[in-house]
Design a protein around this motif. Structure first.
Motif, PDB file in Angstrom:
ATOM      1  N   GLU A 123     -46.192 123.945  43.150  1.00  0.00           N
ATOM      2  CA  GLU A 123     -47.509 123.819  42.523  1.00  0.00           C
ATOM      3  C   GLU A 123     -48.638 124.260  43.437  1.00  0.00           C
ATOM      4  OE1 GLU A 123     -47.727 122.832  39.300  1.00  0.00           O
ATOM      5  OE2 GLU A 123     -45.551 122.660  39.247  1.00  0.00           O
ATOM      6  N   ARG A 147     -45.671 133.833  49.394  1.00  0.00           N
ATOM      7  CA  ARG A 147     -46.822 133.258  48.681  1.00  0.00           C
ATOM      8  C   ARG A 147     -46.808 133.565  47.191  1.00  0.00           C
ATOM      9  NH1 ARG A 147     -47.375 134.546  53.539  1.00  0.00           N
ATOM     10  NH2 ARG A 147     -47.720 132.811  54.975  1.00  0.00           N
ATOM     11  N   LEU A 148     -45.948 134.502  46.793  1.00  0.00           N
ATOM     12  CA  LEU A 148     -45.774 134.708  45.352  1.00  0.00           C
ATOM     13  C   LEU A 148     -44.950 133.563  44.761  1.00  0.00           C
ATOM     14  CD1 LEU A 148     -46.233 136.469  42.887  1.00  0.00           C
ATOM     15  CD2 LEU A 148     -44.262 137.843  43.568  1.00  0.00           C
ATOM     16  N   GLY A 199     -46.650 128.267  44.403  1.00  0.00           N
ATOM     17  CA  GLY A 199     -47.605 128.227  43.299  1.00  0.00           C
ATOM     18  C   GLY A 199     -47.078 128.826  42.006  1.00  0.00           C
ATOM     19  N   SER A 200     -45.810 129.277  41.992  1.00  0.00           N
ATOM     20  CA  SER A 200     -45.280 129.877  40.763  1.00  0.00           C
ATOM     21  C   SER A 200     -44.659 128.818  39.850  1.00  0.00           C
ATOM     22  CB  SER A 200     -44.264 130.970  41.095  1.00  0.00           C
ATOM     23  OG  SER A 200     -43.107 130.414  41.681  1.00  0.00           O
ATOM     24  N   THR A 216     -40.955 128.867  38.523  1.00  0.00           N
ATOM     25  CA  THR A 216     -40.511 129.816  37.497  1.00  0.00           C
ATOM     26  C   THR A 216     -39.920 131.093  38.089  1.00  0.00           C
ATOM     27  OG1 THR A 216     -42.633 130.987  37.348  1.00  0.00           O
ATOM     28  CG2 THR A 216     -42.360 129.037  35.945  1.00  0.00           C
ATOM     29  N   LEU A 217     -40.057 131.303  39.399  1.00  0.00           N
ATOM     30  CA  LEU A 217     -39.593 132.567  39.979  1.00  0.00           C
ATOM     31  C   LEU A 217     -38.332 132.419  40.820  1.00  0.00           C
ATOM     32  CD1 LEU A 217     -42.954 134.305  41.045  1.00  0.00           C
ATOM     33  CD2 LEU A 217     -41.653 134.589  38.923  1.00  0.00           C
ATOM     34  N   GLY A 227     -51.707 122.961  38.455  1.00  0.00           N
ATOM     35  CA  GLY A 227     -51.000 124.052  37.797  1.00  0.00           C
ATOM     36  C   GLY A 227     -51.192 124.043  36.288  1.00  0.00           C
ATOM     37  N   VAL A 228     -50.532 124.983  35.634  1.00  0.00           N
ATOM     38  CA  VAL A 228     -50.689 125.157  34.189  1.00  0.00           C
ATOM     39  C   VAL A 228     -49.584 124.412  33.436  1.00  0.00           C
ATOM     40  CG1 VAL A 228     -50.680 126.859  32.311  1.00  0.00           C
ATOM     41  CG2 VAL A 228     -51.781 127.406  34.509  1.00  0.00           C
ATOM     42  N   LYS A 262     -42.483 138.096  36.440  1.00  0.00           N
ATOM     43  CA  LYS A 262     -41.489 137.100  36.030  1.00  0.00           C
ATOM     44  C   LYS A 262     -40.162 137.807  35.706  1.00  0.00           C
ATOM     45  CE  LYS A 262     -39.675 133.362  33.948  1.00  0.00           C
ATOM     46  NZ  LYS A 262     -39.015 132.315  34.741  1.00  0.00           N
ATOM     47  N   ILE A 312     -46.224 127.805  32.259  1.00  0.00           N
ATOM     48  CA  ILE A 312     -47.399 128.631  32.603  1.00  0.00           C
ATOM     49  C   ILE A 312     -47.866 129.464  31.400  1.00  0.00           C
ATOM     50  CG2 ILE A 312     -48.459 130.337  34.131  1.00  0.00           C
ATOM     51  CD1 ILE A 312     -46.387 129.710  36.246  1.00  0.00           C
TER      52      ILE A 312
END
Lengths: 456, 456
Positions: A145, A192-193, A196-197, A200-201, A416-417, A441, A455
């Motif tokens: 997050e 860093r991708l 905060g994903s 999902t990644l 987060g979303v 994604k 998200i």
């Protein structure tokens, strides 16, 4: 989930790690958001190789996998909306190393954030990110997050402390990203991708975290105001003067009442607002800065400025601050909570807007949060069975979001979303940017099986 | 490039921005690396819309576009290896805003980094990233490479100061990423994916940068050692003690000789090594910390510890430090330069390794750099026409890289991969990670036209 797929999954992760009783599935069907969906099975992760095997099978059969840390997320990130497997990471909870010479630690994702704080502090080191849920959230969830917390004013957020990762791709490959050094720019910034994903990644299986030396001294100030607006102006003024405390938290009156339940008789429940300000550094510096901040607050019309007399008093103050969120339910059975961010100088505008929304909707609203970052936790407490109240609440949230974006802000600073902010995602992110994110994604997760429907 | 395509490009960007004379093409055929390739045309960017139009045409016709800032990159990032268009960003050089209330600036990519420093410092603010080329490199180039510089020990690198971007995708869409606030976690972190991507994912057209208050006081120390090894141990010891100066630079003897050309008679050309250490903060703090550092250096066997008497003396010292790289050519007509990073405690090992490589190859080697980050600029000066010397140099570089990775290091701390480190990329980045990066490249740039053949 058919029997054959179930057996493939069980074989991939091993008998001991696979659970599908009603009770196990129920246990991992929800988080701190209000959503609840039963998974088909639960895997308790033990190591990266096992996760790699799981993901390969899941991609082959199109089985959704939802990774889960402490389950303390507020936007539904760990709810398995499509069923499939909940991948419980909390068993992978070893701190692998704390390197005092290089100020770097390696840890598994299931480590409780508060445990990690204590472990590094015992060695004179410091890991600044400190979400309010630190007693039960995990580092892995914090990375997913990009958690923040109060100390971000001076020290930044989780993203700023992640040097490198080991992670499993949705297709089952184990990858290593980033570095274990202070700098590193070879190839794209996968680290860093992934941070905060929102899970999902990739599934993070270990992390290299940057540490700092533990500050020699911390001074904790409480500053009481008759009026919220005045407190908000003071926060802006502190930043404007170039004073950067490590923390500037604020609570409105309703939040003070919640915090007071943990410190009976010690907090000013009649005040319009309270700030908690922390400064740190070498001893003399912390003292001098505390004095500067105190003088500024007084000149801005604070009713009371108090420096915590002891570490114990400061600790109790923080325990009270962290208890606000769960204590809010005294005001209503359901909570809608948002964590908007605005440019710091715009906090007074947001405070005025909230006052106006409260008046118009006649709903119970509580706000508190990381004022020093412009990051406001805005809560509406209501009974969701009251259709009219719910309608008014949604209207108020949308109004506040629109206002936030117009001020140059963002809809989320740290939550987060997930599921709960999806309806508003397009207000902030344009169609080209969203299409690009969806292509990313796909580059990680061609079968779309890792934490689907989050998200976007 | 056919005549029709050329006319499409000219129409897309406008007559005034399109150049294809021999002189213009020559001017943008090289950077600070040793490569030189003539582009077919040059576009001098004026605004984002024009770049969007250019990229759409370029993608349609498969024309390579190579963005270029100050041309000061050392790894060939702005050399148009496939011909096509060089997109010169230096004309987009406006500082759009400096927001003192919120510690945020907006700037175009062509702003010279040193100009930006001066502009924000005039307002009492501070932008820490400070590459040695700051007098002529651009913010856009700094972002593309994730530039670092000496102050990263305390303040981090460029990545840590980028809040959000406006950029044009290779397919011509204008996107906005990130935020202009202190926090923000809505959607994937496109901002930090583009930062450090060496101009291969998108063309940055404006940026939101985070600023800090300008530190009240800076103390600059020079510390002289008879032996390089002792200096290296001192650097490790400073970090180990939890002292975090903002800067710990080192120079070996050959580097001191280069720096001395800018400060004749003022630097100890006979010394084995010299450190430049800067501490900052409130005035009393900077003084106290300078004393702590000085005492530690003395106890580690420094021959001399000196605090710069004035800002002017410190400025001259930095000018000398920044002049090392161009001054190296006194030692040979060609330079092979690398910027490895190791865990900080391993610097003594690297110093010993370099001594050994020097002995084995009998080549002129000079090392200096950001010791406080473990980031070492390692240079071999030679005549590349001497085939034997070149062979020995390549052997030494590969040896050092292997050693660096074995210590847990990385091949580049700030220069990037570009063209010149491509041969070594696979030593650090595994096949799965590389395949993933290539999928990300494709998600941004399906036609592969933006700065092709870089990194991979």
């Amino acid at each position: 989930m058919g029997r054959q797929v179930r057996e493939s999954l069980r074989r991939a992760v091993g008998e001991k790690a696979f659970f599908d009783s009603e009770a196990d599935r129920f246990l991992y069907s929800y988080d701190t958001s209000s959503r609840k969906v039963l998974p088909d099975a639960v895997v308790r992760a033990e190591n990266a190789e096992q996760i790699a095997a799981l993901m390969a099978v899941a991609t082959r059969h199109g089985i959704p996998v939802t990774p889960r840390g402490g389950g303390s997320g507020t936007t539904g990130g760990s709810v398995p909306v499509d069923g499939g497997v909940v991948l419980v990471m909390s068993g992978m909870n070893r701190i692998l190393s704390v390197d005092m010479d290089n100020l770097v630690a390696r840890a598994e994702p299931g480590v409780i954030t508060g445990d990690f704080h204590r472990a590094v502090e015992a060695k004179g080191l410091f890991y600044p990110p400190d979400p309010a849920s630190s007693a039960f959230c995990t580092l892995g969830g914090n990375l997913a997050e990009c958690a923040g917390g109060p100390r971000a004013v001076k020290y930044g957020v989780t993203r700023d402390y992640v040097l490198g990762l080991e992670a499993v791709l949705p297709t089952g490959e184990l990858i290593r990203t980033g570095v274990q050094t202070a700098k590193g720019v070879v190839g794209y910034d996968l680290t860093r991708l992934i941070v905060g994903s929102e899970g999902t990644l990739a599934v993070i299986t270990s992390m290299n975290l940057k540490l700092l030396p533990l500050p020699e001294s911390v001074k904790t100030l409480t500053v009481v105001f008759d009026e919220m607006a005045r407190a908000a102006e003071t926060v802006s003024e502190i930043i404007r003067r170039g004073l950067i405390p490590r923390t500037i938290e604020y609570m409105d009156q309703a939040a003070i009442v919640c915090a007071e339940t943990r410190m009976p008789g010690e907090l000013p429940v009649d005040a319009g607002a309270m700030l908690i300000i922390e400064v740190d550094g070498r001893k003399a510096e912390a003292i001098a800065m505390a004095e500067d901040v105190a003088l500024l607050c007084q000149s801005m019309g604070a009713r009371e400025v108090k420096v915590a007399a002891s570490e114990d008093e400061a600790a109790r103050l923080w325990a009270a601050r962290k208890a606000i969120s769960p204590a809010l339910f005294r005001y209503g059975p359901h909570k809608i909570n948002e964590d908007i961010v605005v440019p710091r100088s715009k906090i007074p505008d947001v405070v005025e807007k909230i006052r106006e929304l409260k008046e118009k909707t006649r709903l119970m609203m509580v706000s508190f949060g990381h004022a020093g970052d412009g990051n406001i936790h805005f809560n509406i407490m209501l009974d969701k069975k009251d259709a009219s109240a719910l309608r008014r609440a949604h209207w108020a949230v949308e109004e506040l979001f629109r206002f936030t974006l117009a001020l140059g802000g963002t809809l989320s600073g740290e939550h987060g979303v997930g599921l709960s902010k999806q309806a508003y995602f397009d207000m902030e992110i344009g169609p080209e940017e969203k299409a690009l994110m969806l292509r990313l994604k796909k580059a990680f997760d061609p079968a779309g099986i890792l934490n689907p429907h989050k998200i976007f």
